[in-house]
Structure formats: C-alpha cells, structure tokens
Design an enzyme around this catalytic site. Structure first.
Site, PDB file in Angstrom:
ATOM      1  N   THR A  38       7.856  -3.134  -6.476  1.00 36.11           N
ATOM      2  CA  THR A  38       6.542  -4.832  -5.792  1.00 36.11           C
ATOM      3  C   THR A  38       8.006  -5.637  -5.081  1.00 36.11           C
ATOM      4  OG1 THR A  38       6.714  -6.133  -7.771  1.00 36.11           O
ATOM      5  CG2 THR A  38       5.041  -4.615  -6.919  1.00 36.11           C
ATOM      6  N   HIS A  97     -42.782  10.673  11.494  1.00 38.84           N
ATOM      7  CA  HIS A  97     -43.068  12.239  11.288  1.00 38.84           C
ATOM      8  C   HIS A  97     -41.698  12.970  11.805  1.00 38.84           C
ATOM      9  CE1 HIS A  97     -46.976  11.208   9.736  1.00 38.84           C
ATOM     10  NE2 HIS A  97     -47.210  10.878  10.990  1.00 38.84           N
ATOM     11  N   ALA A 147       0.881  -1.083  -0.231  1.00 39.42           N
ATOM     12  CA  ALA A 147       0.312   0.112   0.009  1.00 39.42           C
ATOM     13  C   ALA A 147       0.317   1.245  -0.061  1.00 39.42           C
ATOM     14  CB  ALA A 147      -1.139  -0.091   0.915  1.00 39.42           C
ATOM     15  N   GLN A 153       8.116   1.654   3.000  1.00 41.18           N
ATOM     16  CA  GLN A 153       8.782   1.994   2.010  1.00 41.18           C
ATOM     17  C   GLN A 153       9.442   2.942   1.845  1.00 41.18           C
ATOM     18  OE1 GLN A 153       6.733   0.628  -1.921  1.00 41.18           O
ATOM     19  NE2 GLN A 153       9.357  -0.354  -2.721  1.00 41.18           N
TER      20      GLN A 153
END
Length: 450
Positions: free
Chosen positions: A81, A346, A9, A75
């Site tokens: 990746t 109501h 992510a 990271q």
C-alpha cells in the site's frame, strides 16, 4: 487547497476467482470502486487519483465514467500500500492540501466518518487514521496508542503477543498533508514478513519527525473489505438491510422488505408503496405517493407522484412517468415519456416514444422503433386512444384525440382527431370450418389405420 482523494484499486483480487477486476464487481447496482468515490465526494475533493494495476485498462475505463475528472496512475508491481501511494507523486506534485487514502474494495465508509477525520485534522492532528474495534481482531493490523496519541500500526503477521491482544484495529484509511505523506512513503522500507512497503509504517516514521497522529474510530461494519464472492454476497445483504431500514424510517411502505432490492442511489419519497419482489437498478427516483407493484424491475427512470407501476412491469433507462400515469402488467417502457394521466396497462412495449396527456394505449401495442441500425421515435398526442394489438412503425406521429383500430399497423402519421385502420378486411366463409375439420379428422383416421 482542499483534499486530494487517493483510491487504491490495483489489487489482483485472486480470491474472487474472476476475470473481472475486483473493484469492478457490482454491489448495490454499482461497481465497488464507485462506493469509495461516492463517499469521498462528501469532502468535495479538489483532486482525485485512482491507483490501478491488475486489469488497469478496465478499471481506468470505469473510472472515466464514474469520475471523469480523476487521474489514473498505474502500479505495475504490487509491492504494498505504501508503494501504491508513492505512485501518486507526479499526479499530486505541487498540491498543497490534504490527501485521503481510501480503498476500492472497502465500500461502506460513510461520508460522516470521513468528515470526522477531516475535523480531527483541523483540530491539530498531523496524521489521522481510521480505526475500529473488531469483534475478531485476528488478521487485522493493530493500532498501538498512548492516550489519544497513535504511536504505530503493526500488521498482524509482524505483531508481538501483547500487540495481538489489542482489539483496536486499522482500517487502512488515512489522512495527512499530501506532501508530508508522499515524503514519508518515499522513505519506507520493506523489511517485514511480506517484503512489502506498508502505508501503515508512515505513522512511526511521522512520529519520529515529531508529527502528531490520532485515531478516529468508526463502527466495524463500515470497514468491511471485499476479497471473496462470499464477502461480496455478505456485503450485498448488509447494504440491502440498511437500505430497507432507511426506507421504512423515511416513511416508505415496503410490503415485504426482505424481497425489495435497492441500488446505492435509489430515491423513494415518503408514502410511496413498494410491493413484494421489486428490484431497483441504478438511477431510480420514485416520488411520494407512487405505487410500485409486485415483481417489477426499474432502472434509470423517474416515477412521479400518484403513478402506478406493475405488477410485472419493467422500466428501463429513460422512462419518465408523470403524475397519475399507469404502467401495468407485462409492459416495458424504455427511453419514453408518459404525460400526466397516460395509461399503458397491458402487454406492451413502448420504446423511444412520447405519450401525451390522458392517452390510453391498448393491450399488445408495440412501438417498432428499431430498423436494424437506427432507433426512431414515436409520438402520441394528448387524449388519444391506441387500439389493442397496434404496431406503430417509427418514425411516426399520432395526433391529439386520434384513434387506431384494433390490429392496425401504423406506417404514416395520423392527423389530430382522425382514426387509422390498417388491417386485412375480414371475410367469413359459411360452412368452411365444418368441412375443414371433417377433412382433417379423415386424414388422421387414415393415417392411424396404416
């Protein structure tokens, strides 16, 4: 030792053109990140590691809410990746089970698909990659196979013409022994067109060590990744289409399916009826036989069997409706319970309250629950009648079988069986209306003559 779930992510998501990190953009009432975590939960992971990068603080805060047990690692440079997975080495030190790599921007991987990958591992594959047959393979990495063996994964930009002709593509999702995977990513090279460390290169590296790699194939729709607002909108449409079809198959009546909007965790029982233009936010359960009428909005609430909501009603978090309750038009319920048979039909706001069995709340009733700093509760007993246009100034309690007169401002507790009247006494002034209107008309005529 179970499975470690690795969710990547860290991406910037520049094509979203947003200050919000890509994985936090909402889909079906939950951030994209939540969908991967939700699918991975099917494997009952022993450890969860989320790799963050762009917008790390926000992503880590969201992760703490979505999966408090998760470990977040950063990271700091987005170098691919493989490099991202390598950042999990410390978090997975000594972990003896498998690692499953998922992506925070790929929300539709199903639990069944992940269980199929786990079964392939149990059947003897050292490494398992999730693939799909693409209608338009163009930009996807290709899976090069020999029979049922996966030989290597080639990124499209690095592929030969023969490899580009393949339509079996890489989703990026991978499962392998955690320590084997970490060893392989530690040895990766960035000698490629993007100068990145590709996780996909671990397949060729593993085969060089004699490891067996296999492919599990899933429908292309499960691998849809989100990189742009257009793709996010398409994903929302795809989710809603599936959710509507599932609801109909489960015995729910949708008066106008195309205008019913679900969240990822919406639960609706058989024989419930949903009117047009109904929106379900996160955390909603509607039991069998309940009816949600048109243009209602629900989130964080529970609607029991036989209850009726709307039209034009809003149920906010903490709303709990027992069996055979009624919440009517232009009524808002927040952090409040309605016992069996209670009615608020109501133009009312009921917040931080408990309404007893078979009580009736008249039109225009307001629980005045907020003093500017704190919220306070209102309690209404069983079989009580709240007259129209009543203001209940919390904290306050209305007893069982009690009443309030129309227009009353309630500032003190009302005993059981009592009626409260708290309003200015009416005084009629004979002839005043005619005299007053004559005076106003005379002023208007005089002003027009000037």
């Amino acid at each position: 030792m179970g499975v470690a779930l690795i969710v990547l992510a860290a991406g910037q998501g520049s094509r979203m053109n947003s200050e919000l990190p890509k994985v936090l953009h909402p889909l079906a009432g939950a951030p994209l990140l939540a969908h991967g975590l939700r699918a991975g939960a099917a494997l009952d992971p022993a450890r969860i590691v989320v790799v963050t990068g762009h917008g790390a603080a926000a992503v880590e805060a969201a992760t703490a809410q979505l999966a408090p047990e998760a470990i977040c690692v950063r990271q700091t440079e987005q170098l691919g990746t493989g490099h991202a997975v390598a950042q999990t080495a410390q978090a997975l030190a000594g972990f003896g089970g498998d690692a499953l790599v998922l992506y925070g921007d790929t929300p539709f991987i199903s639990p069944e698909t992940l269980l199929a990958m786990q079964a392939a591992r149990a059947a003897g594959a050292d490494m398992v990659v999730l693939g799909f047959e693409a209608a338009d393979p163009g930009r996807y990495g290709r899976l090069v196979t020999d029979g049922d063996a996966l030989l290597r994964i080639v990124e499209a930009k690095d592929a030969t013409p023969d490899e580009l002709a393949l339509d079996l593509c890489n989703s990026g999702v991978m499962m392998a022994d955690a320590q084997v995977l970490l060893r392989l990513v530690a040895g990766l090279s960035n000698d490629n067109a993007s100068r990145e460390y590709y996780l996909t290169d671990t397949i060729a590296a593993g085969r060089a060590e004699g490891l067996r790699a296999r492919v599990v194939v899933c429908p292309e729709a499960e691998t849809l990744g989100i990189n742009t607002r257009t793709e996010l909108a398409a994903a929302e449409q795809a989710f809603q289409a599936r959710a509507r079809a599932r609801a109909l198959e489960d015995g729910v009546t949708l008066a106008d399916p195309a205008t019913t909007h679900f969240a990822v965790d919406t639960v609706i029982g058989r024989d419930a009826t949903i009117g047009p233009q109904v929106v379900f936010g996160p955390g909603v359960t509607v039991e069998s036989g309940a009816e949600i009428r048109a243009f209602s909005h629900l989130e964080g609430c529970h609607v029991s069997r036989g209850a009726r909501v709307g039209p034009f009603a809003r149920l906010r978090p903490g709303a709990e409706l027992a069996e055979n309750t009624h919440v009517g038009n232009f009524v808002e319920i927040k952090n409040a319970t309605l016992a069996q048979g209670a009615k608020v039909n109501h133009l009312s706001y009921i917040g931080d309250a408990a309404i007893g069995e078979a009580s009736n709340v008249g039109a225009g009733t307001i629980t005045c629950n907020y003093d500017g700093v704190f919220k306070h509760r209102t309690e209404i007993g069983a079989r009580s009648f709240i007259g129209s246009n009543t203001c209940l100034v919390a904290p306050v309690r209305v007893g069982d079988e009690a009443m309030t007169a129309t227009g009353t401002v309630v500032t003190q507790d009302i005993p059981d069986g009592a009626m409260a009247v708290g309003r200015t006494r009416q005084e009629n002034k004979p002839g005043f209306a005619r005299k007053f209107m004559t005076m106003l008309r005379a002023r208007k005529s005089a002003k027009g003559a000037q």
